[in-house]
Design an enzyme around this catalytic site. Structure first.
Site, PDB file in Angstrom:
ATOM      1  N   LYS A  41      29.417 -33.061  76.646  1.00 15.25           N
ATOM      2  CA  LYS A  41      29.397 -34.509  76.945  1.00 15.25           C
ATOM      3  C   LYS A  41      28.016 -35.076  76.578  1.00 15.25           C
ATOM      4  O   LYS A  41      27.431 -34.620  75.611  1.00 15.25           O
ATOM      5  CB  LYS A  41      29.779 -34.748  78.417  1.00 15.25           C
ATOM      6  CG  LYS A  41      31.119 -34.071  78.770  1.00 15.25           C
ATOM      7  CD  LYS A  41      31.708 -34.517  80.069  1.00 15.25           C
ATOM      8  CE  LYS A  41      33.038 -33.819  80.298  1.00 15.25           C
ATOM      9  NZ  LYS A  41      33.711 -34.247  81.530  1.00 15.25           N
TER      10      LYS A  41
ATOM     11  N   GLU B  75      37.609 -39.734  78.999  1.00 15.99           N
ATOM     12  CA  GLU B  75      36.421 -40.598  79.093  1.00 15.99           C
ATOM     13  C   GLU B  75      36.353 -41.545  77.906  1.00 15.99           C
ATOM     14  O   GLU B  75      35.922 -42.693  78.034  1.00 15.99           O
ATOM     15  CB  GLU B  75      35.158 -39.719  79.199  1.00 15.99           C
ATOM     16  CG  GLU B  75      35.093 -39.025  80.560  1.00 15.99           C
ATOM     17  CD  GLU B  75      34.328 -37.706  80.573  1.00 15.99           C
ATOM     18  OE1 GLU B  75      33.616 -37.396  79.606  1.00 15.99           O
ATOM     19  OE2 GLU B  75      34.473 -36.971  81.578  1.00 15.99           O
TER      20      GLU B  75
ATOM     21  N   HIS C  56      39.722 -37.480  74.627  1.00 18.17           N
ATOM     22  CA  HIS C  56      39.218 -37.210  75.975  1.00 18.17           C
ATOM     23  C   HIS C  56      39.414 -38.453  76.846  1.00 18.17           C
ATOM     24  O   HIS C  56      39.225 -39.576  76.383  1.00 18.17           O
ATOM     25  CB  HIS C  56      37.744 -36.798  75.929  1.00 18.17           C
ATOM     26  CG  HIS C  56      37.294 -36.159  77.201  1.00 18.17           C
ATOM     27  ND1 HIS C  56      37.045 -36.892  78.339  1.00 18.17           N
ATOM     28  CD2 HIS C  56      37.104 -34.864  77.534  1.00 18.17           C
ATOM     29  CE1 HIS C  56      36.701 -36.051  79.317  1.00 18.17           C
ATOM     30  NE2 HIS C  56      36.739 -34.819  78.853  1.00 18.17           N
TER      31      HIS C  56
ATOM     32  N   GLU D  82      43.906 -32.014  80.731  1.00 17.29           N
ATOM     33  CA  GLU D  82      42.810 -32.316  81.658  1.00 17.29           C
ATOM     34  C   GLU D  82      43.234 -33.414  82.620  1.00 17.29           C
ATOM     35  O   GLU D  82      43.153 -34.604  82.290  1.00 17.29           O
ATOM     36  CB  GLU D  82      41.575 -32.786  80.877  1.00 17.29           C
ATOM     37  CG  GLU D  82      41.043 -31.779  79.891  1.00 17.29           C
ATOM     38  CD  GLU D  82      39.555 -31.983  79.609  1.00 17.29           C
ATOM     39  OE1 GLU D  82      38.826 -30.994  79.672  1.00 17.29           O
ATOM     40  OE2 GLU D  82      39.132 -33.122  79.362  1.00 17.29           O
TER      41      GLU D  82
ATOM     42  N   SER E  76      37.011 -29.203  86.319  1.00 18.96           N
ATOM     43  CA  SER E  76      36.353 -28.398  87.356  1.00 18.96           C
ATOM     44  C   SER E  76      36.703 -26.915  87.240  1.00 18.96           C
ATOM     45  O   SER E  76      36.851 -26.227  88.254  1.00 18.96           O
ATOM     46  CB  SER E  76      36.680 -28.943  88.746  1.00 18.96           C
ATOM     47  OG  SER E  76      36.209 -30.272  88.881  1.00 18.96           O
TER      48      SER E  76
ATOM     49  N   GLY F   8      35.145 -33.264  86.696  1.00 17.24           N
ATOM     50  CA  GLY F   8      33.847 -33.520  87.317  1.00 17.24           C
ATOM     51  C   GLY F   8      33.917 -33.813  88.804  1.00 17.24           C
ATOM     52  O   GLY F   8      32.951 -34.277  89.397  1.00 17.24           O
TER      53      GLY F   8
ATOM     54  N   ASN G 145      32.438 -28.517  76.501  1.00 15.52           N
ATOM     55  CA  ASN G 145      32.230 -29.916  76.127  1.00 15.52           C
ATOM     56  C   ASN G 145      30.951 -30.358  76.827  1.00 15.52           C
ATOM     57  O   ASN G 145      30.952 -30.561  78.033  1.00 15.52           O
ATOM     58  CB  ASN G 145      33.435 -30.752  76.595  1.00 15.52           C
ATOM     59  CG  ASN G 145      33.228 -32.239  76.375  1.00 15.52           C
ATOM     60  OD1 ASN G 145      32.261 -32.660  75.739  1.00 15.52           O
ATOM     61  ND2 ASN G 145      34.137 -33.050  76.916  1.00 15.52           N
TER      62      ASN G 145
HETATM   63  P1  13P Z   1      34.325 -30.616  84.142  1.00  9.41           P
HETATM   64  O1  13P Z   1      34.465 -29.159  83.786  1.00  9.41           O
HETATM   65  O2  13P Z   1      32.887 -31.027  84.336  1.00  9.41           O
HETATM   66  O3  13P Z   1      35.214 -31.019  85.276  1.00  9.41           O
HETATM   67  O4  13P Z   1      34.806 -31.451  82.849  1.00  9.41           O
HETATM   68  C1  13P Z   1      36.015 -31.130  82.260  1.00  9.41           C
HETATM   69  C2  13P Z   1      36.103 -31.876  80.988  1.00  9.41           C
HETATM   70  O5  13P Z   1      36.217 -33.087  80.968  1.00  9.41           O
HETATM   71  C3  13P Z   1      35.991 -31.106  79.739  1.00  9.41           C
HETATM   72  O6  13P Z   1      36.313 -31.900  78.638  1.00  9.41           O
END
Ligand code: 13P
Length: 252
Positions: free
Chosen positions: A11, A98, A96, A168, A214, A174, A9
């Site tokens: 982002k 976010e 997601h 997740e 992560s 992150g 992803n």
């Molecule tokens: P990270 O791997 O940067 O922690 O992000 C995970 C994520 O949100 C994938 O959709």
């Protein structure tokens, strides 16, 4: 048996030129060294059409990170599931944390998006997961169950075969704080049991349940060794070929 998948992803990272370079690099790396799992990259909308021409779709699937909750029309700035599909993409990430948190995407909105994505022939990578405060109160199971019930459990068993689940935990995204393999396995097994209750054991066994948060080359082997962890949804570590390939190689 559920398909093993490592999905990236991106982002809101990489301009068009950088995204093309990354996709080319990954395509070359996986042509030279065939992966032992499904690989998917989910990119910003603007990259999709170009990246679709670059990658070997037999090796790398392509996905968007979102799509609209309306089919078409006067919705300035939105991108429909049909438009995503027309780029050559096969997947879309929905739900997601976010998007839920920063763009107020409710279970009802996500349900609309899921329906439109499936109606347009896309597979959905549907994200679920609890916040740190919810885990502190031991509410993680109730949270993920409600997220499934709110947006995907209205589907028929036949439709549900096009859903990939990504667990997740928000506190691990992150942050460098990964769920331990045991913690992740425990809730993945729970998620599979909830799917089994709803759709039966066979559909549950065939559902890919990915871990995200992560995940990197150093912790992927331990996570992927667990019976209910079918791969990963990777943020930061999907932005460099070597890092992402390192995670893909955890399936070797
Ligand atoms: P990270 O791997 O940067 O922690 O992000 C995970 C994520 O949100 C994938 O959709």
């Amino acid at each position: 048996m559920a398909k093993k998948i490592v999905a990236g992803n991106w982002k809101m990272n990489k301009n068009l030129q950088e995204g093309i370079e990354l996709a080319k690099g990954l395509n070359e790396a996986l042509a030279a060294d065939k992966p032992n799992c499904g690989v998917v990259i989910c990119t910003p909308f603007i990259h999709l059409a170009k990246v679709s021409e670059i990658i070997n779709h037999n090796v790398i699937g392509l996905g968007a990170e979102n799509c609209a909750d309306k089919a078409s029309g006067a919705f300035t700035g939105e991108v429909s599931a049909e438009m995503v599909k027309s780029t050559g993409a096969e997947y879309v990430i929905l739900g997601h944390s976010e998007r839920r948190e920063y763009y107020n995407e409710t279970p009802e909105i996500l349900k609309e998006k899921v329906d439109l994505a499936l109606a347009n022939g896309l597979k959905v990578i549907f994200c679920i997961g609890e916040s740190e405060a919810q885990r502190d109160k031991n509410e993680q199971n109730a949270v993920v169950k409600a997220e499934l019930e709110g947006s995907v459990f209205h589907l028929s068993a036949e439709q549900f075969k096009n859903i990939v689940i990504a667990y997740e935990p928000i506190w691990a995204i992150g942050t460098g704080k990964t769920a331990t393999a045991d913690q992740a396995e425990e809730i993945h097994a729970y998620i599979r049991s909830v799917i089994a209750e709803k759709y039966g054991a066979e559909v549950a066994a065939d559902t890919s349940i990915l871990y995200g948060g992560s995940c990197k080359a150093s912790n992927a082997p331990e996570l992927f060794a667990k019976p209910d962890i079918d791969g990963g949804l990777i943020g930061g570590a999907s932005l460099k070929v070597a890092d992402f390939k390192g995670i893909i190689d955890a399936w070797k």
